[in-house]
Design a protein around this motif. Sequence first.
Motif, mmCIF file in Angstrom:
data_model
loop_
_atom_site.group_PDB
_atom_site.id
_atom_site.type_symbol
_atom_site.label_atom_id
_atom_site.label_comp_id
_atom_site.label_asym_id
_atom_site.label_seq_id
_atom_site.Cartn_x
_atom_site.Cartn_y
_atom_site.Cartn_z
ATOM 1 N N TYR A 157 -0.344 -6.049 8.320
ATOM 2 C CA TYR A 157 1.081 -6.473 7.943
ATOM 3 C C TYR A 157 1.925 -6.391 9.141
ATOM 4 O O TYR A 157 2.190 -5.377 9.740
ATOM 5 N N ASP A 158 2.160 -7.588 9.574
ATOM 6 C CA ASP A 158 3.130 -7.968 10.794
ATOM 7 C C ASP A 158 4.371 -7.705 10.576
ATOM 8 O O ASP A 158 5.243 -7.086 11.490
ATOM 9 N N ARG A 159 4.967 -7.884 9.486
ATOM 10 C CA ARG A 159 6.370 -7.552 9.069
ATOM 11 C C ARG A 159 6.512 -7.638 7.568
ATOM 12 O O ARG A 159 5.989 -8.183 6.766
ATOM 13 N N LEU A 160 7.323 -6.366 7.226
ATOM 14 C CA LEU A 160 7.539 -6.041 5.848
ATOM 15 C C LEU A 160 9.036 -5.824 5.796
ATOM 16 O O LEU A 160 9.397 -4.728 6.445
ATOM 17 N N PRO A 182 4.970 -2.198 11.438
ATOM 18 C CA PRO A 182 3.801 -2.845 11.183
ATOM 19 C C PRO A 182 2.570 -2.175 11.015
ATOM 20 O O PRO A 182 2.573 -1.031 11.992
ATOM 21 N N SER A 183 1.499 -2.493 10.450
ATOM 22 C CA SER A 183 0.297 -1.454 10.078
ATOM 23 C C SER A 183 -0.905 -2.522 10.063
ATOM 24 O O SER A 183 -0.669 -3.731 9.537
ATOM 25 N N VAL A 242 0.755 4.210 1.621
ATOM 26 C CA VAL A 242 2.088 4.631 1.116
ATOM 27 C C VAL A 242 3.143 4.769 1.902
ATOM 28 O O VAL A 242 3.146 5.143 3.076
ATOM 29 N N TRP A 243 4.250 3.815 1.482
ATOM 30 C CA TRP A 243 5.558 3.767 2.301
ATOM 31 C C TRP A 243 6.723 4.446 1.399
ATOM 32 O O TRP A 243 6.859 4.264 0.162
ATOM 33 N N GLY A 263 7.623 -10.574 3.815
ATOM 34 C CA GLY A 263 6.866 -10.350 5.025
ATOM 35 C C GLY A 263 5.955 -11.314 5.379
ATOM 36 O O GLY A 263 5.840 -12.438 4.886
ATOM 37 N N ARG A 264 5.038 -10.845 6.602
ATOM 38 C CA ARG A 264 3.997 -11.859 7.050
ATOM 39 C C ARG A 264 2.830 -10.823 7.160
ATOM 40 O O ARG A 264 2.823 -9.937 7.672
#
Length: 208
Positions: free
Chosen positions: A87-90, A109-110, A119-120, A156-157
């Motif tokens: 996950y480059d960008r959310l 990013p993760s 979990v966010w 995101g990307r």
Amino acid sequence: MSVKECDHHSCRRKIFRRIFVGILIFLLIVLLTILIIWAVLKPSKPTFVLQDVTVYAFNASEPNFLTTSFQVTLLSRNPNGRIGVYYDRLDTYVDYRNQEVTYRTAIPPSYQGHKEVDVWSPFVYGNNVPVAPYNFVGLSQDESNGNVLVTIKIDGRVRWKVGAFISGRYHIYVRCPAYISWRSRGYESVGGGNAVKYQLVQKCSVSV
């Protein structure tokens, strides 16, 4: 007996025919390779669930302006057994009738490994965010009735990781409807103040 050589035009046709056949064979090999990889890996897009929404502020009293503060808890799962997800960008925000009513909050990013779950719990808020007049009328009515339907959105990307191979970036769009009702029993007060927490466990739609 002498061997008859081809003339200029027939030679060119033979060369073009060979090139065309070579390109066709190459494309068939690539397509077959992709189909085999797809059959072995069985790729699936990540799944998202909106666990809960905590409302700290929701004020539409000023004409055509809205002040809000939310904390949302999102669960993301990678269903793939052989594919990892970067996950480059959310960017997370709240939408009301296809209009953004909060600022965008970035999730760090993760990387999500095989079958992993993340979990966010980002905060999303907006101070005196302009709202279209036609939306503000409906929003004021919904607030007075104690029932508001908003959508938690993520843009995101992402990239896919298979072994040592990492793909290019793809857009990911996540949409989570959140029905907030001050008159229902599906909420609880938080911290002894005006904050209200809604347990939703709402499955989100995901497109990549």
